[in-house]
Design an enzyme around this catalytic site. Structure first.
Site, PDB file in Angstrom:
ATOM      1  N   SER A 140       0.858  -1.200   0.000  1.00 38.71           N
ATOM      2  CA  SER A 140       0.000   0.000   0.000  1.00 38.71           C
ATOM      3  C   SER A 140       0.882   1.234   0.000  1.00 38.71           C
ATOM      4  O   SER A 140       2.066   1.157   0.377  1.00 38.71           O
ATOM      5  CB  SER A 140      -0.866  -0.010   1.261  1.00 38.71           C
ATOM      6  OG  SER A 140      -1.578   1.209   1.390  1.00 38.71           O
TER       7      SER A 140
ATOM      8  N   TYR B 200      -3.566  -1.665  10.252  1.00 44.16           N
ATOM      9  CA  TYR B 200      -3.440  -1.830   8.795  1.00 44.16           C
ATOM     10  C   TYR B 200      -2.097  -1.288   8.317  1.00 44.16           C
ATOM     11  O   TYR B 200      -1.378  -1.940   7.552  1.00 44.16           O
ATOM     12  CB  TYR B 200      -4.599  -1.092   8.105  1.00 44.16           C
ATOM     13  CG  TYR B 200      -4.575  -1.182   6.594  1.00 44.16           C
ATOM     14  CD1 TYR B 200      -5.088  -2.296   5.932  1.00 44.16           C
ATOM     15  CD2 TYR B 200      -4.044  -0.152   5.810  1.00 44.16           C
ATOM     16  CE1 TYR B 200      -5.073  -2.382   4.539  1.00 44.16           C
ATOM     17  CE2 TYR B 200      -4.021  -0.220   4.431  1.00 44.16           C
ATOM     18  CZ  TYR B 200      -4.542  -1.345   3.797  1.00 44.16           C
ATOM     19  OH  TYR B 200      -4.522  -1.427   2.421  1.00 44.16           O
TER      20      TYR B 200
ATOM     21  N   SER C 231       0.666  -3.565   9.263  1.00 43.45           N
ATOM     22  CA  SER C 231       0.686  -4.786   8.435  1.00 43.45           C
ATOM     23  C   SER C 231       1.308  -4.505   7.070  1.00 43.45           C
ATOM     24  O   SER C 231       2.064  -5.317   6.541  1.00 43.45           O
ATOM     25  CB  SER C 231      -0.735  -5.353   8.278  1.00 43.45           C
ATOM     26  OG  SER C 231      -1.528  -4.556   7.399  1.00 43.45           O
TER      27      SER C 231
ATOM     28  N   ILE D 116      -7.707   3.210  -4.275  1.00 40.66           N
ATOM     29  CA  ILE D 116      -8.262   2.548  -5.461  1.00 40.66           C
ATOM     30  C   ILE D 116      -9.753   2.325  -5.219  1.00 40.66           C
ATOM     31  O   ILE D 116     -10.153   1.922  -4.113  1.00 40.66           O
ATOM     32  CB  ILE D 116      -7.554   1.196  -5.714  1.00 40.66           C
ATOM     33  CG1 ILE D 116      -6.026   1.374  -5.791  1.00 40.66           C
ATOM     34  CG2 ILE D 116      -8.087   0.533  -6.977  1.00 40.66           C
ATOM     35  CD1 ILE D 116      -5.522   2.293  -6.883  1.00 40.66           C
TER      36      ILE D 116
HETATM   37  P1  NAP Z   1     -11.548  -5.625  -1.445  1.00 39.57           P
HETATM   38  O1  NAP Z   1     -12.344  -5.068  -2.558  1.00 39.57           O
HETATM   39  O2  NAP Z   1     -12.067  -5.551  -0.068  1.00 39.57           O
HETATM   40  O3  NAP Z   1     -11.132  -7.115  -1.800  1.00 39.57           O
HETATM   41  C1  NAP Z   1     -10.385  -7.873  -0.898  1.00 39.57           C
HETATM   42  C2  NAP Z   1     -10.586  -9.330  -1.211  1.00 39.57           C
HETATM   43  O4  NAP Z   1      -9.809 -10.083  -0.265  1.00 39.57           O
HETATM   44  C3  NAP Z   1     -12.036  -9.776  -1.056  1.00 39.57           C
HETATM   45  O5  NAP Z   1     -12.411 -10.558  -2.152  1.00 39.57           O
HETATM   46  C4  NAP Z   1     -12.005 -10.563   0.230  1.00 39.57           C
HETATM   47  O6  NAP Z   1     -12.906 -11.654   0.249  1.00 39.57           O
HETATM   48  C5  NAP Z   1     -10.609 -11.129   0.211  1.00 39.57           C
HETATM   49  N1  NAP Z   1     -10.201 -11.578   1.528  1.00 39.57           N
HETATM   50  C6  NAP Z   1     -10.369 -10.957   2.711  1.00 39.57           C
HETATM   51  N2  NAP Z   1      -9.878 -11.695   3.711  1.00 39.57           N
HETATM   52  C7  NAP Z   1      -9.387 -12.823   3.145  1.00 39.57           C
HETATM   53  C8  NAP Z   1      -8.753 -13.974   3.650  1.00 39.57           C
HETATM   54  N3  NAP Z   1      -8.542 -14.135   4.956  1.00 39.57           N
HETATM   55  N4  NAP Z   1      -8.378 -14.949   2.793  1.00 39.57           N
HETATM   56  C9  NAP Z   1      -8.609 -14.804   1.468  1.00 39.57           C
HETATM   57  N5  NAP Z   1      -9.210 -13.733   0.920  1.00 39.57           N
HETATM   58  C10 NAP Z   1      -9.591 -12.752   1.752  1.00 39.57           C
HETATM   59  O7  NAP Z   1     -10.120  -4.883  -1.378  1.00 39.57           O
HETATM   60  P2  NAP Z   1      -9.170  -4.296  -2.517  1.00 39.57           P
HETATM   61  O8  NAP Z   1      -9.295  -2.818  -2.468  1.00 39.57           O
HETATM   62  O9  NAP Z   1      -9.347  -5.032  -3.792  1.00 39.57           O
HETATM   63  O10 NAP Z   1      -7.762  -4.647  -1.855  1.00 39.57           O
HETATM   64  C11 NAP Z   1      -6.891  -5.645  -2.370  1.00 39.57           C
HETATM   65  C12 NAP Z   1      -5.521  -5.441  -1.756  1.00 39.57           C
HETATM   66  O11 NAP Z   1      -5.042  -4.140  -2.098  1.00 39.57           O
HETATM   67  C13 NAP Z   1      -5.511  -5.479  -0.232  1.00 39.57           C
HETATM   68  O12 NAP Z   1      -4.343  -6.102   0.228  1.00 39.57           O
HETATM   69  C14 NAP Z   1      -5.504  -4.022   0.168  1.00 39.57           C
HETATM   70  O13 NAP Z   1      -4.930  -3.826   1.439  1.00 39.57           O
HETATM   71  C15 NAP Z   1      -4.656  -3.453  -0.932  1.00 39.57           C
HETATM   72  N6  NAP Z   1      -4.826  -2.000  -1.139  1.00 39.57           N
HETATM   73  C16 NAP Z   1      -6.040  -1.496  -1.469  1.00 39.57           C
HETATM   74  C17 NAP Z   1      -6.162  -0.120  -1.637  1.00 39.57           C
HETATM   75  C18 NAP Z   1      -7.481   0.533  -1.986  1.00 39.57           C
HETATM   76  O14 NAP Z   1      -7.560   1.767  -1.929  1.00 39.57           O
HETATM   77  N7  NAP Z   1      -8.505  -0.192  -2.382  1.00 39.57           N
HETATM   78  C19 NAP Z   1      -5.051   0.712  -1.472  1.00 39.57           C
HETATM   79  C20 NAP Z   1      -3.844   0.142  -1.130  1.00 39.57           C
HETATM   80  C21 NAP Z   1      -3.730  -1.221  -0.967  1.00 39.57           C
HETATM   81  P3  NAP Z   1     -14.420 -11.548   0.778  1.00 39.57           P
HETATM   82  O15 NAP Z   1     -15.060 -10.535  -0.092  1.00 39.57           O
HETATM   83  O16 NAP Z   1     -14.906 -12.933   0.569  1.00 39.57           O
HETATM   84  O17 NAP Z   1     -14.311 -11.120   2.203  1.00 39.57           O
END
Ligand code: NAP
Length: 250
Positions: free
Chosen positions: A144, A157, A160, A189
């Site tokens: 991140s 967070y 982590s 995002i």
């Molecule tokens: P998201 O839309 O919430 O998607 C996260 C996915 O991870 C969901 O499908 C969720 O499944 C799954 N998940 C959660 N806990 C899990 C576990 N214990 N085992 C396996 N799968 C699990 O989030 P995103 O925005 O796409 O984020 C993806 C990654 O990018 C994350 O690591 C996040 O920290 C990072 N990130 C995101 C942003 C942002 O602004 N969006 C910015 C920086 C970094 P369920 O739906 O079934 O719970």
């Protein structure tokens, strides 16, 4: 033919958001994608196969060692693994003095322990194996922009995500030149996670002050993951690569 045609790739967190976008992008590039998520990522898999791509879904909790081992046993049956992209993650916003230790433990378990487990097993699977693509295998973790700085009310967070960079930098040294290991460091995002982070209007205003003037799209992260998995990224390892519209410039 794409450079990734016929390769095997694992994407975690593939049910939605960045993981779903990565799964679709790799499938479009010709990879066979094993899509893993806490809940069966049926919609992602159907989207890929309906479009003529190859994908399978599997339930996997990245924080659970036996679940991660089962994922890699399944991957083994598909043939040599070229790349793993670990997108699973969770976020919580809460002032520190109201944060129960259980919430800290869960965020660390999914984001950091999960990265450790997925990374360790991906490296075990890819280390020393003849690559399908003729290229070193790739491990891509999603860290991140919060891997580089602090944010009030998000400390578990943030901790982590700092930890994910530590894993990547250490493993990159341990496994070069056999496996190239990098982190993507997205800025804000437009996914369910961003909405779940309970962004106040004031925060949204701050976020929109980023130089590009908008949130990123999951597909923009997926394109960088695809690049890191391909032959043109053969001299990149141990890096945290910002895809953030200029929101931070570490
Ligand atoms: P998201 O839309 O919430 O998607 C996260 C996915 O991870 C969901 O499908 C969720 O499944 C799954 N998940 C959660 N806990 C899990 C576990 N214990 N085992 C396996 N799968 C699990 O989030 P995103 O925005 O796409 O984020 C993806 C990654 O990018 C994350 O690591 C996040 O920290 C990072 N990130 C995101 C942003 C942002 O602004 N969006 C910015 C920086 C970094 P369920 O739906 O079934 O719970």
């Amino acid at each position: 033919m794409s450079d990734l045609a016929g390769t095997n790739v694992i994407i975690t967190g593939a049910g939605r958001g960045i993981g779903a976008a990565c799964a679709k992008a790799f499938a479009q590039a010709g990879a066979q994608v094993l899509c893993a998520d806490l809940n069966d990522p049926v919609e992602t898999v159907a989207g890929i196969t309906d479009a003529g791509g190859i994908a399978q879904g599997m339930v996997c909790d990245v924080s659970d060692e036996s679940s991660v081992l089962a994922l890699f046993r399944k991957a083994e049956t598909l043939g040599p693994l070229h790349a793993t992209v670990n997108c699973a993650g969770i976020i919580h916003e809460r002032p520190l003095l109201e944060t129960p230790v259980e919430e800290f433990d869960r965020v660390i378990a999914v984001n950091l322990r999960g990265s450790f487990l997925i990374g360790r097993e991906a490296i075990r699977a890819m280390h020393g194996q003849p690559s399908q693509s003729g290229q070193p295998a790739r491990l891509i973790m999603i860290a991140s922009d919060l891997s580089y700085y602090g944010r009030e009310t998000f400390s578990p967070y943030v901790a982590s995500k700092h930890g994910v960079l530590g894993l990547v930098r250490s493993w990159a040294k341990e496994f070069a030149p056999d496996i190239l290991i990098n982190a993507l460091c997205p800025g804000p995002i437009d996914t369910a996670m961003l909405a779940a982070a309970n962004m106040t209007p004031e925060w949204r205003e701050k976020e929109l002050a980023i130089p590009m003037g908008r949130f990123g799209q999951p597909e923009e992260i997926a394109q960088m993951a695809l690049f890191l998995a391909g032959p043109n990224a053969a001299y990149i390892t141990g890096q945290g690569i910002g895809v953030n519209g200029g929101s931070i410039m570490p």
